[in-house]
Every structure is written in C-alpha cells, then in structure tokens.
Design a protein around this motif. Structure first.
Motif, mmCIF file in Angstrom:
data_model
loop_
_atom_site.group_PDB
_atom_site.id
_atom_site.type_symbol
_atom_site.label_atom_id
_atom_site.label_comp_id
_atom_site.label_asym_id
_atom_site.label_seq_id
_atom_site.Cartn_x
_atom_site.Cartn_y
_atom_site.Cartn_z
ATOM 1 N N TRP A 60 -4.397 2.142 -7.951
ATOM 2 C CA TRP A 60 -4.245 0.680 -7.896
ATOM 3 C C TRP A 60 -5.580 -0.027 -7.712
ATOM 4 O O TRP A 60 -5.786 -1.135 -8.218
ATOM 5 C CB TRP A 60 -3.307 0.292 -6.745
ATOM 6 N N SER A 61 -6.527 0.596 -7.010
ATOM 7 C CA SER A 61 -7.796 -0.066 -6.718
ATOM 8 C C SER A 61 -8.665 -0.234 -7.964
ATOM 9 O O SER A 61 -9.544 -1.110 -8.002
ATOM 10 C CB SER A 61 -8.568 0.709 -5.653
ATOM 11 N N LEU A 62 -8.449 0.589 -8.993
ATOM 12 C CA LEU A 62 -9.250 0.471 -10.206
ATOM 13 C C LEU A 62 -9.045 -0.872 -10.888
ATOM 14 O O LEU A 62 -9.961 -1.401 -11.529
ATOM 15 C CB LEU A 62 -8.913 1.609 -11.179
ATOM 16 N N HIS A 63 -7.856 -1.433 -10.757
ATOM 17 C CA HIS A 63 -7.588 -2.749 -11.339
ATOM 18 C C HIS A 63 -8.554 -3.790 -10.788
ATOM 19 O O HIS A 63 -9.135 -4.584 -11.548
ATOM 20 C CB HIS A 63 -6.139 -3.154 -11.049
ATOM 21 N N GLN A 77 0.824 -1.202 0.000
ATOM 22 C CA GLN A 77 0.000 0.000 0.000
ATOM 23 C C GLN A 77 0.857 1.250 0.000
ATOM 24 O O GLN A 77 0.582 2.217 -0.710
ATOM 25 C CB GLN A 77 -0.932 0.012 1.223
ATOM 26 N N ILE A 78 1.892 1.248 0.806
ATOM 27 C CA ILE A 78 2.744 2.438 0.901
ATOM 28 C C ILE A 78 3.464 2.694 -0.413
ATOM 29 O O ILE A 78 3.551 3.819 -0.891
ATOM 30 C CB ILE A 78 3.774 2.272 2.035
ATOM 31 N N ASN A 136 -2.472 -3.981 -13.775
ATOM 32 C CA ASN A 136 -2.050 -4.011 -12.371
ATOM 33 C C ASN A 136 -0.597 -3.578 -12.241
ATOM 34 O O ASN A 136 0.279 -4.107 -12.932
ATOM 35 C CB ASN A 136 -2.226 -5.422 -11.815
ATOM 36 N N GLN A 137 -0.325 -2.604 -11.402
ATOM 37 C CA GLN A 137 1.012 -2.100 -11.125
ATOM 38 C C GLN A 137 1.769 -1.746 -12.414
ATOM 39 O O GLN A 137 2.763 -2.376 -12.759
ATOM 40 C CB GLN A 137 1.818 -3.121 -10.313
#
Length: 436
Positions: free
Chosen positions: A223-226, A11-12, A204-205
């Motif tokens: 990142w959450s949209l993935h 997350q960080i 993703n990423q």
C-alpha cells in the motif's frame, strides 16, 4: 480517537496476515497459555536481541561483503540513513508477525495490547516517507530543480518494479492454488484486477485478486508504494519551488499548515504528506545551516529518546505528537547521529541494503511457511517456541532477501542504468546519481 481507530483498521486490513489466522485457528484453540514473567509474546527484548544478533552475523566481512554497495559520493548521503532502513523494515516485519501470532493465540483481532508492537509498523513506514522526502527534495535543491526526469523515472521503475512483479506473480499463484480457477467472475473482472496489481503499485487499494480479501496478507505492505509514486509524480512541480532560496521557510510553513489541517481533514493522506514534508524540511535545514550536522552521544540520545516517546506517549503513530517526535528523531539521524554506532555498523548497513526485499517479501514468506502444520503448531504452543519460530522466520526472511537483493534488485538497477546509457542524450554520460 475515532479517526485514529479508522486509520489503524486501514493498516490492519491492508497489511495484516489474515490467511495465517484462518489456517491456524484450530491450533490456537489447543495452545496452552504458558508464559513467564521474564518473557511473553509481547516482550520487547527478544525482538531487539534477534535484530542485534542478525546485525552481528551480517557484519562478517568475508561472508556478506557481497551486500556492500559502492560508497555514494554525495556530501548529504549518510551511512546512518542507509542503516536506518534495515531497522525500519525489520520493525514492519515484527509488527505484522507479533500482531498476527497474538491474535491467533488469543482468538482476538486488531492491534495487540502493546504500544510497542502496535506502533513500530506504521511508525516505520512514516519514517520511510521522511527518508524519501529528504533524499529527493535534497537532490532538487542541490540541482536547482534541473533534473533529467526521464532518467529519474526510469531509475525508479527499474528499482521498484522487478521485485514488486515477483511478489505480485507469487500472490496470483498462491490465490489460484488455494481457490482454483473456477469461473467465479467474468474475464473482464479478472483482467481489471490483474492490471490494477501489475501497474507498478500506483493504484491505491487494488481489488483483491479473484475477490478473495483473505489473501491480502501476502501483499498488504505494498500500500505504501502508492504514496511513494504520488510523491515522485509531484517532483516536477516541487522542482519549481526548489529553485527558491527560502526552502526552509517554504517547507516549514507547509508542514505547519498540514499539522493544523490534520485536525479538520480526516484523510489519511494528510498524515503522509506531513511525513514527506518532515524529510523535505530536514533536507532544507541541513543545506541552509550545515553547522547543524554532526554525530555524538547527545544527538544519538535525543534520537532514541524522541523515538521512544513517540511510542509511549503519543497516543498512536498518526497523531501530531507522534509525527513531531518521529520528526525530531529523524532530523537527528539525518544530520549524522549514528545511535551510538548502531546505524553505521557494517551489519546494519547491509541490512539496510536488503531492506526493500525485507519489507516487500515478508508477508509472502510468512504465509508460505504457514503451509506447514508443524510450523503453525509451534507458533502458538508456548512462549519459548513462539520466539524460536520468530527467530527462524526472521532468519528465513533475511536469507531470501539477500538472494532477491543480489539477483533481482541489483539486476533491475543495472538494467535501468544500461537503458539510460543508451538514451540518445546519454550516449556518453549517465546521470547515475539519481539511482539508489
């Protein structure tokens, strides 16, 4: 515990404001460590006050009525969920901002020594996933899986992508401005990076643009949209299950299975699947047992206490205990709890309407503000100045989000609806209920 730390590190790395830390380290070394017993950098009450004041300001009808949306004629769509979105998006903002400022001031890294500020960011995203599961699974149940898929995906694309595109273009410009366009990589590598970032948030990423990960703080929250897109892509398969009568048993069994799987499968996706399943299970329960719906002091109290316990005793946002407690809180809210009227207040609902802009743009806004040395110095100088800067920064995020919601988000939604209306099958009727 090791797995949890890896999750936090993920997350960080994805959502932390690393650019800010690099720019302001010199100021952090000079900043005094003054504070009071009433208020310090990790105090909770200033954040609650800032959000409360913002809700009161947004409640002014004549000024902010432009943020209102037409009531949705749907028996399962509640104002409390719309209001919840604004609180969740704000939680992500304060999680990132306080974490970054604390590390900057104390020359540390990682999560701050505060269960509240360490939890509220990823915890908020978890509840966002629950909302998505609740809304879309509920629609599948209501329509017995009979969905116009082209309409749904066109609506989703025009709801998500216009604002996302604005953010990504700003990210490209920001990186080029600070790094330059020197040939540090091949044209093919640059094109691959551009395509990854421009592809709707599905990848993703993605590789950091120009291979400069220190600027990911501008776009880390994407990142959450993935995972949102993965859920949307799974909807045609889920539609088959939605035709069954025993959706409560199916979703409950799937959730229990994932809880046990979480103990042996060390993949972050398992936890996110649990969050979507909680939303789906909530939708099934409220449709099968409509008497579970209702508001009231007890239900609001349970929702707040369960959320507080998730922060205080769960051991982290991605533990099974945190998932269950957040699920209890979400169920209470989805069934009608208004948190003593907070979630259904006019200002809270308006905050919810601009929540996507708040969530997506706050990293960019913070990094742009950090280009001003005086802003940086006040951020790390004293506790009082820190909270003043926090209030002004949050206000700036809200102001920009109001503008982008009104111009870009609404514009994208309306464009998507016009395209759907012009589809051959919809020459006379548009299934606009699939658009949020």
């Amino acid at each position: 515990m090791g797995r949890l730390m890896r999750v936090h590190d993920h997350q960080i790395a994805k959502a932390g404001c690393s650019t800010i830390a690099l720019q302001c380290e010199a100021h952090a070394r000079k900043a005094p460590s003054k504070g009071t017993t009433i208020m310090n950098m990790l105090s909770i009450w200033p954040t609650l006050v800032i959000i409360g004041v913002t809700i009161l300001i947004l409640s002014v009808k004549r000024v902010f009525s432009c943020l209102d949306t037409a009531p949705v004629a749907h028996q399962h769509r509640l104002d409390s969920i719309d209001g919840l979105r604004g609180i969740l998006a704000s939680a992500v903002v304060f999680h990132h901002f306080v974490m970054t400022a604390y590390n900057l001031k104390n020359r540390t890294s990682g999560l701050p020594p505060s269960p509240f500020y360490s939890f509220i960011g990823p915890g908020a995203v978890a509840v966002f996933f629950m909302i998505t599961g609740y809304l879309f699974w509920g629609r599948l149940i209501d329509r017995q899986g009979n969905i116009k898929w082209l309409e749904l995906y066109v609506n989703r694309a025009f709801r998500i992508y216009p604002l996302y595109l604005l953010l990504i273009v700003a990210y490209f410009i920001f990186v080029i401005r600070h790094v330059g366009i020197a040939a540090t990589q091949t044209m093919g590598q640059t094109a691959a990076q551009l395509s990854q970032w421009l592809f709707f948030g599905i990848v993703n990423q993605p590789t950091p643009f120009l291979n400069r990960p220190e600027y990911l703080g501008l776009v880390g929250q994407t990142w959450s949209l993935h995972y949102e897109w993965l859920f949307y892509m799974a909807l045609p398969l889920l539609a088959i299950v939605a035709r069954e009568k025993a959706t409560v048993a199916i979703t409950a069994s799937a959730f229990i299975f994932m809880l046990f799987g979480n103990a042996v499968i060390t993949d972050l996706s398992v936890v996110f699947i649990e969050h979507f399943l909680i939303g789906m299970l909530t939708a099934s329960l409220l449709r099968t047992y409509p008497k579970l719906k209702g508001n009231g002091a007890v239900r609001s109290f349970v929702a707040i206490v369960a959320g507080a316990f998730a922060i205080l005793i769960s051991g982290g946002p991605y533990t099974n205990l945190a998932t269950v407690l957040l699920g209890i809180s979400f169920f209470c809210i989805a069934s009608g709890a208004s948190a003593f009227g907070i979630l259904t207040a006019a200002g809270t609902k308006r905050l919810g309407n601009i929540s996507y802009s708040i969530y997506l743009l706050h990293g960019l806004i913070i990094n742009l503000l950090m280009q001003f040395p005086r802003y940086n110095a006040n951020l790390v100088f004293t506790t009082q100045r820190f909270w003043l800067v926090t209030f002004l920064t949050y206000g700036c995020i809200i102001a920009v989000s109001i503008a982008t919601y009104y111009v870009i988000e609404r514009g994208g939604i309306n464009l998507g609806r016009r395209i759907i209306q012009n589809l051959p099958a919809n020459a006379t009727r548009s299934n606009s209920a699939l658009a949020e």
